[in-house]
Design an enzyme around this catalytic site. Structure first.
Site, PDB file in Angstrom:
ATOM      1  N   LYS A 167      -1.996   2.365  -4.358  1.00 41.95           N
ATOM      2  CA  LYS A 167      -2.425   1.921  -5.685  1.00 41.95           C
ATOM      3  C   LYS A 167      -3.423   0.766  -5.680  1.00 41.95           C
ATOM      4  O   LYS A 167      -4.074   0.504  -6.696  1.00 41.95           O
ATOM      5  CB  LYS A 167      -1.187   1.486  -6.490  1.00 41.95           C
ATOM      6  CG  LYS A 167      -0.295   2.649  -6.885  1.00 41.95           C
ATOM      7  CD  LYS A 167      -0.968   3.547  -7.929  1.00 41.95           C
ATOM      8  CE  LYS A 167      -0.381   4.938  -7.929  1.00 41.95           C
ATOM      9  NZ  LYS A 167      -1.352   5.936  -7.474  1.00 41.95           N
TER      10      LYS A 167
ATOM     11  N   PRO B 120       0.797  -1.242   0.000  1.00 37.29           N
ATOM     12  CA  PRO B 120       0.000   0.000   0.000  1.00 37.29           C
ATOM     13  C   PRO B 120       0.825   1.286   0.000  1.00 37.29           C
ATOM     14  O   PRO B 120       0.289   2.364  -0.024  1.00 37.29           O
ATOM     15  CB  PRO B 120      -0.856  -0.119   1.266  1.00 37.29           C
ATOM     16  CG  PRO B 120      -0.238  -1.166   2.085  1.00 37.29           C
ATOM     17  CD  PRO B 120       0.549  -2.041   1.197  1.00 37.29           C
TER      18      PRO B 120
HETATM   19  P1  FAS Z   1     -11.653  -7.000  -1.992  1.00 36.82           P
HETATM   20  O1  FAS Z   1     -10.738  -7.998  -1.336  1.00 36.82           O
HETATM   21  O2  FAS Z   1     -11.832  -5.663  -1.371  1.00 36.82           O
HETATM   22  O3  FAS Z   1     -13.122  -7.617  -2.140  1.00 36.82           O
HETATM   23  C1  FAS Z   1     -13.291  -8.966  -2.523  1.00 36.82           C
HETATM   24  C2  FAS Z   1     -14.670  -9.411  -2.061  1.00 36.82           C
HETATM   25  O4  FAS Z   1     -14.877 -10.745  -2.516  1.00 36.82           O
HETATM   26  C3  FAS Z   1     -14.793  -9.433  -0.533  1.00 36.82           C
HETATM   27  O5  FAS Z   1     -15.985  -8.820  -0.132  1.00 36.82           O
HETATM   28  C4  FAS Z   1     -14.763 -10.922  -0.199  1.00 36.82           C
HETATM   29  O6  FAS Z   1     -15.537 -11.223   0.943  1.00 36.82           O
HETATM   30  C5  FAS Z   1     -15.383 -11.533  -1.438  1.00 36.82           C
HETATM   31  N1  FAS Z   1     -15.004 -12.924  -1.676  1.00 36.82           N
HETATM   32  C6  FAS Z   1     -13.825 -13.530  -1.397  1.00 36.82           C
HETATM   33  N2  FAS Z   1     -13.874 -14.828  -1.771  1.00 36.82           N
HETATM   34  C7  FAS Z   1     -15.123 -15.058  -2.281  1.00 36.82           C
HETATM   35  C8  FAS Z   1     -15.776 -16.185  -2.829  1.00 36.82           C
HETATM   36  N3  FAS Z   1     -15.171 -17.374  -2.915  1.00 36.82           N
HETATM   37  N4  FAS Z   1     -17.057 -16.048  -3.266  1.00 36.82           N
HETATM   38  C9  FAS Z   1     -17.680 -14.848  -3.182  1.00 36.82           C
HETATM   39  N5  FAS Z   1     -17.115 -13.724  -2.663  1.00 36.82           N
HETATM   40  C10 FAS Z   1     -15.847 -13.836  -2.222  1.00 36.82           C
HETATM   41  N6  FAS Z   1      -5.096  -0.379  -0.890  1.00 36.82           N
HETATM   42  C11 FAS Z   1      -4.719   0.920  -0.881  1.00 36.82           C
HETATM   43  O7  FAS Z   1      -4.732   1.550  -1.932  1.00 36.82           O
HETATM   44  N7  FAS Z   1      -4.331   1.524   0.305  1.00 36.82           N
HETATM   45  C12 FAS Z   1      -4.343   0.848   1.502  1.00 36.82           C
HETATM   46  O8  FAS Z   1      -4.017   1.397   2.537  1.00 36.82           O
HETATM   47  C13 FAS Z   1      -4.748  -0.496   1.533  1.00 36.82           C
HETATM   48  N8  FAS Z   1      -4.800  -1.193   2.722  1.00 36.82           N
HETATM   49  C14 FAS Z   1      -5.168  -2.525   2.707  1.00 36.82           C
HETATM   50  C15 FAS Z   1      -5.227  -3.284   3.894  1.00 36.82           C
HETATM   51  C16 FAS Z   1      -5.595  -4.647   3.869  1.00 36.82           C
HETATM   52  C17 FAS Z   1      -5.645  -5.451   5.152  1.00 36.82           C
HETATM   53  C18 FAS Z   1      -5.905  -5.273   2.635  1.00 36.82           C
HETATM   54  C19 FAS Z   1      -6.265  -6.729   2.573  1.00 36.82           C
HETATM   55  C20 FAS Z   1      -5.858  -4.519   1.449  1.00 36.82           C
HETATM   56  C21 FAS Z   1      -5.507  -3.150   1.488  1.00 36.82           C
HETATM   57  N9  FAS Z   1      -5.475  -2.366   0.319  1.00 36.82           N
HETATM   58  C22 FAS Z   1      -5.107  -1.076   0.300  1.00 36.82           C
HETATM   59  C23 FAS Z   1      -5.851  -2.930  -0.927  1.00 36.82           C
HETATM   60  C24 FAS Z   1      -7.349  -2.941  -0.969  1.00 36.82           C
HETATM   61  O9  FAS Z   1      -7.841  -1.655  -0.786  1.00 36.82           O
HETATM   62  C25 FAS Z   1      -7.731  -3.572  -2.277  1.00 36.82           C
HETATM   63  O10 FAS Z   1      -6.977  -3.060  -3.358  1.00 36.82           O
HETATM   64  C26 FAS Z   1      -9.202  -3.435  -2.573  1.00 36.82           C
HETATM   65  O11 FAS Z   1      -9.920  -3.926  -1.476  1.00 36.82           O
HETATM   66  C27 FAS Z   1      -9.490  -4.218  -3.854  1.00 36.82           C
HETATM   67  O12 FAS Z   1     -10.834  -4.353  -3.971  1.00 36.82           O
HETATM   68  P2  FAS Z   1     -11.458  -5.718  -4.562  1.00 36.82           P
HETATM   69  O13 FAS Z   1     -10.710  -6.091  -5.778  1.00 36.82           O
HETATM   70  O14 FAS Z   1     -12.922  -5.457  -4.628  1.00 36.82           O
HETATM   71  O15 FAS Z   1     -11.129  -6.855  -3.505  1.00 36.82           O
HETATM   72  C1  PHB Z   2      -4.731   5.133   4.044  1.00 36.40           C
HETATM   73  O1  PHB Z   2      -5.221   4.056   4.475  1.00 36.40           O
HETATM   74  O2  PHB Z   2      -5.179   6.260   4.363  1.00 36.40           O
HETATM   75  C2  PHB Z   2      -3.555   5.058   3.098  1.00 36.40           C
HETATM   76  C3  PHB Z   2      -2.853   3.869   2.984  1.00 36.40           C
HETATM   77  C4  PHB Z   2      -1.767   3.808   2.114  1.00 36.40           C
HETATM   78  C5  PHB Z   2      -1.390   4.946   1.402  1.00 36.40           C
HETATM   79  C6  PHB Z   2      -2.108   6.126   1.526  1.00 36.40           C
HETATM   80  C7  PHB Z   2      -3.194   6.187   2.390  1.00 36.40           C
HETATM   81  O3  PHB Z   2      -0.315   4.897   0.563  1.00 36.40           O
END
Ligand code: FAS
Ligand code: PHB
Length: 404
Positions: A301, A297
């Site tokens: 992106k 993160p």
């Molecule tokens: P998601 O993972 O958000 O959503 C997938 C969905 O599919 C979920 O609701 C899940 O329950 C469901 N699913 C899973 N398996 C399934 C199945 N077999 N059948 C049906 N449904 C199912 N990005 C940033 O840009 N900045 C950040 O700070 C940041 N922090 C993050 C922290 C964590 C802990 C994680 C895991 C990710 C983080 N990310 C961050 C990345 C995050 O934001 C993702 O890029 C974003 O959630 C992507 O969205 P989706 O592709 O929709 O996937």
């Molecule tokens: C946020 O969760 O606010 C966040 C995380 C990662 C970044 C920027 C913002 O690079």
């Protein structure tokens, strides 16, 4: 018990930001879709993740007509700071990119907005679905699942795998048909959310000898902070006081003195990895967002890459259904991957620049040597306008590829 059958043009697996945004855009184009979600609605809406939206994401949300609260409550950010061992440099996004900016609005909020808008439209969404399985994705795709003891079967033209890194979609592509690129980092991010005023008006990415820290926010009264911790660390080792004490040691001194602390609303450790699955499609199954790729993160992106995948897939399906371009969907993976790899590289670079690699050997070099290389590279970028432009152009997000 009989099986309930359904038909739709596009079955979407996952009700996270990718699935919801795609569902809204397809609906607007008159393309029917059903969302199948493993978790319950409250669990999905409680997830706390990203905070920074690129302009491309903001534009898509507006196009989908679900932007009203974001426009009211989101905050446009025209820059951010990088603090290199306490020395702050502001990356003036708007000046360095001829007018671009980013939106500070939590993923949790945009997911809620899109969920409620989908419900208001009465679009079919199944939550708490178990044993979700995809079959015959190369010819006539079928999605089956069980919900509250009832078996369901969806026949469809296409399947959009929006089910994240641990979902079922990527695993549906035979192993010999996919290549997975991965780099796992030797550290994670301990995140804390608190109802305290942010320590600064814009984000601050801090590189220190104690490790990386990020000061972010969700509003004028809600802050989001991160600390680099060893990947073996456990959130139970971190009381709120321990978190605040360590954050103060990593923030620039003047900010540490004005930091307002308070009880955590949420505290968790996220592992960091770079990951790409190629190709991002198999027959009539498309992998979207985290189902296809993961970035650390550090470059903000992850969520934004999911949005550009959605933009590409929606446009190609629109061409297919509404402009009789039957082969359009088969261009998805090639187009999406070009932007994915740019974001993967930027996120990897930011992570290498800003984190303390606490291994004695990194890439075969002594840690200190590696750190000194990284510090001097970042120092070069920050002290030259051209270097700051390179960072700014990628942070606001490279342009989405036009689908001709
Ligand atoms: P998601 O993972 O958000 O959503 C997938 C969905 O599919 C979920 O609701 C899940 O329950 C469901 N699913 C899973 N398996 C399934 C199945 N077999 N059948 C049906 N449904 C199912 N990005 C940033 O840009 N900045 C950040 O700070 C940041 N922090 C993050 C922290 C964590 C802990 C994680 C895991 C990710 C983080 N990310 C961050 C990345 C995050 O934001 C993702 O890029 C974003 O959630 C992507 O969205 P989706 O592709 O929709 O996937
Ligand atoms: C946020 O969760 O606010 C966040 C995380 C990662 C970044 C920027 C913002 O690079």
């Amino acid at each position: 018990m009989t099986t309930q059958t359904h038909h739709t043009q596009v079955a979407i697996i996952g009700a996270g930001p990718s699935g919801l945004l795609l569902g809204h855009l397809l609906d607007q184009a008159g393309i029917s879709n059903i969302i199948v979600e493993r978790a319950d609605r409250d669990y999905v809406l409680a997830r706390i993740r990203a905070g920074i939206l690129e302009q491309g994401f903001v534009d898509l949300v507006k196009q989908a007509g679900v932007h009203h609260r974001m426009e009211k409550e989101g905050k446009v950010h025209h820059g951010f700071d990088i603090a290199l061992y306490g020395q702050r440099t502001r990356i003036d996004l708007t000046r360095l990119t001829d007018g671009q900016s980013v939106m500070c609005y939590g993923q949790t909020e945009i997911t809620r907005d899109m969920t409620e808008a989908r419900e208001q439209k009465g679009l079919p969404t199944f939550y708490t679905c178990h044993d979700v399985a995809l079959s015959d994705v190369q010819a006539s795709p079928v999605v089956t699942f069980e919900q509250n003891g009832q078996q369901h079967r969806i026949t469809c033209d296409y399947v959009a795998g929006c089910d994240g890194f641990h979902g079922v979609s990527r695993r549906t592509i035979p192993e010999h048909k996919r290549t997975e690129h991965e780099r796992v980092y030797p550290f994670g991010w301990l995140g804390l959310l608190s109802d305290t005023p942010p320590v600064a008006d814009e984000l601050i990415y801090c590189k220190t000898h104690r490790g990386f820290a990020l000061a972010s926010m969700r509003s004028d009264t809600r802050s989001r902070y991160y600390l680099q911790v060893p990947v073996t660390d456990d959130v139970k080792n971190w009381s709120d006081d321990a978190f605040w004490d360590e954050l103060k040691k990593r923030l620039p001194e003047d900010l540490a003195q004005q930091l307002v602390t308070g009880p955590s609303i949420e505290k968790s450790i996220a592992p960091l990895r770079s990951f790409v699955c190629e190709p991002m499609q198999y027959g009539k199954l498309f992998l979207v967002g985290d189902a296809a790729h993961i970035v650390p993160p550090t470059g903000a992106k992850g969520l934004n890459l999911a949005a550009s995948d959605v933009s590409t897939l929606y446009q190609l399906l629109d061409r297919h259904y509404n402009r009789q371009d039957k082969d359009a969907p088969y261009r998805y993976s090639e187009i999406a991957l070009r932007r994915v790899w740019h974001a993967e590289r930027f996120s990897w670079w930011m992570s290498n620049m800003l984190h303390d690699f606490d291994q004695t050997q990194v890439n075969g070099m002594e840690k200190l040597t590696f750190d000194r290389f990284m510090q001097s590279e970042l120092d070069f970028y920050l002290s030259h306008e051209e270097g700051q432009k390179v960072i700014a152009r990628q942070y606001v997000g490279l342009p989405y590829e036009a689908i001709d």
